[in-house]
Write an enzyme that holds these catalytic residues in place. Structure first.
Site, PDB file in Angstrom:
ATOM      1  N   GLY A 102       0.936  -1.274   0.019  1.00  0.00           N
ATOM      2  CA  GLY A 102      -0.258  -0.170   0.268  1.00  0.00           C
ATOM      3  C   GLY A 102       0.599   1.558  -0.172  1.00  0.00           C
ATOM      4  O   GLY A 102       0.683   2.362  -0.733  1.00  0.00           O
ATOM      5  N   GLU A 105       1.788   1.806  -3.493  1.00  0.00           N
ATOM      6  CA  GLU A 105       0.275   1.706  -4.124  1.00  0.00           C
ATOM      7  C   GLU A 105      -0.208   3.610  -4.029  1.00  0.00           C
ATOM      8  O   GLU A 105      -0.748   4.354  -4.901  1.00  0.00           O
ATOM      9  CB  GLU A 105      -0.759   0.769  -3.912  1.00  0.00           C
ATOM     10  CG  GLU A 105      -0.853  -0.063  -4.664  1.00  0.00           C
ATOM     11  CD  GLU A 105      -1.369  -1.367  -3.453  1.00  0.00           C
ATOM     12  OE1 GLU A 105      -1.959  -1.444  -2.876  1.00  0.00           O
ATOM     13  OE2 GLU A 105      -2.323  -1.713  -4.646  1.00  0.00           O
ATOM     14  N   GLU A 125       1.760  -8.442  -2.674  1.00  0.00           N
ATOM     15  CA  GLU A 125       0.893  -8.960  -1.979  1.00  0.00           C
ATOM     16  C   GLU A 125       0.265 -10.964  -2.442  1.00  0.00           C
ATOM     17  O   GLU A 125       0.055 -11.066  -1.320  1.00  0.00           O
ATOM     18  CB  GLU A 125      -0.379  -7.849  -2.372  1.00  0.00           C
ATOM     19  CG  GLU A 125      -0.329  -6.969  -1.540  1.00  0.00           C
ATOM     20  CD  GLU A 125       0.477  -5.629  -2.009  1.00  0.00           C
ATOM     21  OE1 GLU A 125       1.600  -6.148  -2.611  1.00  0.00           O
ATOM     22  OE2 GLU A 125       0.118  -4.811  -1.580  1.00  0.00           O
TER      23      GLU A 125
END
Ligand code: NAI
Length: 697
Positions: A102, A105, A125
Site C-alpha cells: 500500500g 500504491e 501482496e
C-alpha cells in the site's frame, strides 16, 4: 495522530509516523488526508511532500488492522490515493528505506516520486496469496514497463530504488536524491510547483510489443512455478487488464480479484503462516522488553552431523564459533565437512570464495573446555545418551562464565534432567535444531522448568539472527514436532496392515502436498531411529497398539537409504525410491498372519487418517501447555516437516475442514476394527472446540 504536518517555506511536509514501518492504518490514513486538506487550504503552500519517519516510507497496510473493519474505514487506501490524484497542488512522495504494498500504491497516486538510493521497493501482496488491492497492478506497469512490473507483482520480492531508477524509460522515480532526502524533495517540489496539468500515472499507457503472446507466455511460466496458488495467475490477469481496459475498469477488476482471493483457503493459509511466524516469537509470560543477554561468541560441543550444521548458522551470521570434541580426528572430520559444504555452495555460485574463507576464519576448534570460558552461548550436540550429556553439562557448569547460556540440542531427552546436572538450571535451555541444521528453518526452543525469562528471550533473538523460525515447546517426549509425528507414523503402520503399500500411502500424502510421505521420510531419516524409540515406548506402555511391520523391516536390516534398502529399494548412490517386491510380500505375509482381508483404502481416507493423527496429538499438546498456541504447532509443521504451505499447517487445515467434521471422521475411524479405537479418542480440547463450533485459531 500518526502523521505529522509542518510547513517548510512554501512546501507542506506530511510525515507518516506509525512505527515500526509506518503502516497505513486508519489513524495514519486520516492524518494524511487531513494534512492534504490543510495544505490545500493554505495559500502559502505551493506543493506537498509525503514522507515517512524512522525506518520506512511505508511498509503498506497496517497488519494489525488486517481483516478488521478499520482496514476499509474511510478514508480507505483507495480514497486516499484518489485524494492525492485530485489535489490541485502537486503531491510528491519522498521515498526511503522501505516502500512496499500500500505504501508503493500511495506513492503511485502522487504526482511525483523521488527516492533515496537503497530503498526497498515491492508489491509483496502475492506472498499473502493476494493481488495488490489499491491500484498497484494498474499503475506500476504504467511507470515501469510491463515485464519489470509483472515480475515484481508476481514474485513480490523487493527491488532497490536505484536499480529501478536506472531502467530505460522508467517513470517510477522523477529523481534519485543522494544526501538529505527531505531537503532534496522540498527543493524538487518547488521546481515543479507551477507545472500544470499535474502529471498522473493513470494517464500513462501500459503495453507490451508482443501483446497477447507475451501474456500467454507469462501464464505458462507462472503456472509452472505457482501451481498450488491462485494469486500469481490473477496478478497476470490484472496486469493484462492494465494494457487492455480503461484504468477505472482495471481498478475494478483488481479489486474484485483482491476480494475473492481474500476468501481462498490458500490466502488464508499464507496469512496464517505470516502471522504465525511473527506470533511464534512472542511468549505469553515473557515481556517483549525483557533485557537480553549479549551473544557475541558461541561454543558448540560435538562436531558431528548436528554440531557442524549448527556451527554453520552462526558462522553465516558472522558470529565466531569454537567447536569442542574429545578427539582431534573427530574435530578434523567435522571441520572438513563444514568446509566441504561451503565449497559446494561456492561451486554452485551461491557463495563467494572470499565469503567462504571469511566464515571459515571465524571457526576455531579445541579439545579443552578452558577455551569455552568466554562463550556467551554454548550448544551441546553430543551423542544422545543421558550419561554423556551429564559429563558434558557438569564440565560446562564448572567452566562457563556466569550468565552464559547452556543449550542442549537433544531430540528426546529431558531438558529438566539435563539442567539438573548444573548448579544453574535457569541458564539451561533446549535448542532443538532439525537436520540438516544449516538448512532447516525450524528451531524448537525447549523451555525447562527453571529456564530464565531472559534466557528464553535471548535465544528467540539469536534464532532471528541466524534466520530460524523459533517455536517454544515445553518439556515432553519428542517436544512438539516429533511427539506428533510418532502418532502419524503409528497410523501409517495401521494403513499398511489394512491394505496399503508404502508407495500408495506416500503418493496420497504427497498429492495432498507433503514434501515426502511417511515411508520415504523413514528411509531418509533411518528406520532404526523409530525402532529404538518404539522399543523404549512399548516398554513404558505395553498396552499401546502399534503395527509390527516397521520392526519386521528393521529386523531385515532395511534401515533406509543409508543401508541401500528400506521401505523401498535404492540403486547404489541414488536416492530414488523404487517400490520393493520383498517389502510388499513382507507386509502381505504379516497381514495374513493377522487374518486381515486387505481393503483398497481411498486416498482421502489415507490423508485424513494421517493428518488427523497429527491434529489430535496437537490438541493434547495445546491442552497440556506444551505449545503456547495453535499457530505455533502449525509453524513447526510448515518449517520443519514439509507440511504444504498452502494448507497452513495441520491445525489450520483442520479448521478449514471444520472441527465438527474432523471429530466425526475420528469417530468413524474408531469404529474400524483394524484401526485402534483408543487412538481415535478425540482429545478433550478438540471435542470441546467442535461442540462449541469454534476453531483452533
Ligand atoms: P553424531 O554422532 O553425528 O555427532 C555426535 C558428535 O559428538 C560426535 O562427533 C562425537 O565425537 C561427539 N561427542 C560425543 N561425546 C562427546 C563428548 N563427551 N564431548 C565432546 N564431543 C562428544 O550425532 P548427531 O546426529 O549430530 O546428534 C547430536 C545430538 O543432536 C543428539 O543429541 C541428537 O539427538 C540431536 N539431534 C540429532 C538430529 C539428527 O537428525 N541427527 C536432529 C536433532 C537433534
Amino acid at each position: 495522530m500518526s502523521a505529522s504536518y509542518e510547513v517548510r517555506g512554501a512546501v507542506a511536509v506530511i510525515t507518516l509516523n506509525n512505527p515500526p514501518v509506518n503502516g497505513l492504518g486508519m489513524v495514519t490514513r486520516s492524518a494524511i488526508a487531513a494534512g492534504i486538506e490543510q495544505a490545500v487550504a493554505d495559500a502559502c503552500v505551493k506543493a506537498i511532500v509525503i514522507t515517512g519517519a524512522g525506518k520506512a516510507f511505508s511498509g503498506g497496510a497496517d497488519i494489525r488492522e488486517f481483516g478488521s473493519p478499520k482496514a476499509t474505514q474511510e478514508p480507505n487506501l483507495l480514497s486516499l490515493i484518489r485524494l492525492c490524484e485530485n489535489t490541485p497542488k502537486p503531491v510528491l512522495a519522498a521515498i526511503h528505506t522501505v516502500c512496499m504494498g500500500g505504501g508503493l500504491e500511495l506513492a503511485l497516486g502522487c504526482h511525483y516520486r523521488v527516492a533515496s538510493p537503497g530503498a526497498q521497493i515491492a508489491l509483496p501482496e502475492v506472498k499473502l496469496g493476494l493481488v495488490p488491492g489499491a491500484g498497484g497492478t494498474q499503475r506500476l506497469p504504467r511507470v515501469l514497463g510491463l515485464e519489470t512490473a509483472l515480475n515484481m507483482i508476481v514474485k513480490g520480492d523487493p527491488v532497490k530504488s536505484e536499480v529501478l531508477a536506472a531502467l530505460p524509460g522508467q517513470k517510477l522515480f522523477d529523481r534519485v536524491i543522494e544526501g538529505d532526502l527531505l531537503t532534496g524533495a522540498c527543493s524538487y517540489a518547488l521546481e515543479v510547483a507551477d507545472i500544470r496539468p499535474l502529471p498522473l500515472v493513470r494517464n500513462l499507457k501500459a503495453a507490451h510489443p508482443q501483446g497477447d503472446a507475451y501474456f500467454a507466455f507469462a501464464r505458462n511460466t507462472v503456472g509452472a512455478v505457482a501451481k498450488h496458488f491462485p494469486a500469481p495467475q490473477k496478478c497476470v490477469d490484472c496486469v493484462e487488464a492494465a494494457t487492455k481496459l480503461d484504468i477505472e475498469e482495471g481498478l475494478l477488476l483488481e479489486r474484485g480479484h483482491f476480494l475473492s482471493l481474500m476468501m481462498t483457503p490458500e490466502s488464508k493459509a499464507l496469512r496464517h503462516a505470516f502471522f504465525g511466524e511473527r506470533a511464534a516469537s512472542k511468549i505469553p509470560d515473557v515481556l517483549e522488553d525483557t533485557p537480553l543477554r549479549p551473544v557475541a561468541t558461541v561454543g558448540v560441543i560435538g562436531a558431528g552431523t548436528m554440531g557442524g550444521g549448527i556451527s554453520m548458522n552462526f558462522l553465516n551470521a558472522g558470529i565466531p564459533v569454537t567447536i569442542l570434541e574429545t578427539q582431534q580426528a573427530a574435530l578434523d572430520r567435522g571441520v572438513a565437512t563444514i568446509r566441504k559444504n561451503y565449497e559446494a555452495q561456492v561451486k554452485k555460485g551461491k557463495l563467494k570464495l572470499e565469503k567462504c574463507e571469511e566464515r571459515m576464519a571465524l571457526l576455531k576448534t579445541t579439545l579443552s573446555y578452558d577455551d569455552l570460558k568466554a562463550c556467551d552461548l554454548i550448544i551441546e550436540a553430543v551423542f544422545e545418551e543421558i550419561g554423556v550429556k551429564q559429563v558434558v553439562f557438569e564440565r560446562l557448569d564448572a567452566i562457563a562464565k556466569p550468565g552464559a547460556i547452556l543449550a542442549s540440542n537433544t531430540s528426546t531427552l529431558d531438558v529438566d534432567k539435563i539442567a539438573s546436572f548444573t548448579r544453574r538450571p535457569q541458564d539451561v535451555v533446549g535448542m532443538h535444531f532439525f537436520s540438516p541444521a544449516n538448512v532447516m528453518k525450524l528451531l524448537e526452543v525447549v523451555r525447562g522448568r527453571a529456564t530464565a525469562h531472559d534466557v528464553l528471550a535471548t535465544v528467540m533473538k539469536v534464532a532471528k539472527t541466524i534466520k530460524k523460525t523459533a517455536v517454544v515447546s515445553g518439556v515432553c517426549d519428542g517436544f512438539i514436532g516429533n511427539r506428533m509425528i510418532e502418532q502419524y507414523s503409528r497410523q501409517a503402520g495401521f494403513l499398511l496392515e489394512e491394505g496399503c503399500t508404502p508407495a500408495q500411502v506416500d503418493k496420497a500424502v504427497e498429492k495432498f502436498g507433503f514434501a515426502m510421505g511417511p515411508f520415504r521420510m523413514g528411509d531418509l531419516a533411518g528406520n532404526d531411529i523409530g525402532w529404538a524409540i518404539r522399543k523404549r515406548r512399548y516398554l513404558e506402555k505395553p498396552q499401546m497398539r502399534y503395527s509390527k511391520t516397521a520392526d519386521l523391516l528393521c529386523e531385515k536390516g532395511r534401515y533406509g537409504q543409508k543401508t541401500g534398502a528400506g521401505w523401498y529399494d535404492y540403486a547404489l548412490g541414488k536416492r530414488d525410491a523404487i517400490p520393493s517386491a520383498e517389502v510388499v510380500k513382507m507386509i502381505e505375509d504379516h497381514r495374513r498372519a493377522l487374518r486381515i482381508t486387505p481393503r483398497r483404502i481411498p486416498d482421502e481416507e489415507i490423508v485424513h487418517r494421517l493428518v488427523y493423527s497429527l491434529v489430535n496429538e496437537a490438541a493434547k499438546i495445546l491442552e497440556e501447555g506444551i505449545a503456547n498456541k495453535a499457530s505455533d504447532v502449525d509453524m513447526v509443521y510448515l518449517t520443519g516437516y514439509g507440511f504444504p504451505l498452502w494448507r497452513g499447517g495441520p491445525l489450520c487445515y483442520a479448521d478449514t475442514q471444520g472441527l465438527f467434521n474432523v471429530v466425526q471422521a475420528m469417530k468413524r475411524f474408531a469404529r474400524n476394527p483394524h484401526d485402534d479405537a483408543d487412538f481415535w479418542q478425540p482429545a478433550p480440547l478438540l471435542t470441546k472446540l467442535a461442540a462449541e463450533g469454534k476453531t483452533f485459531s
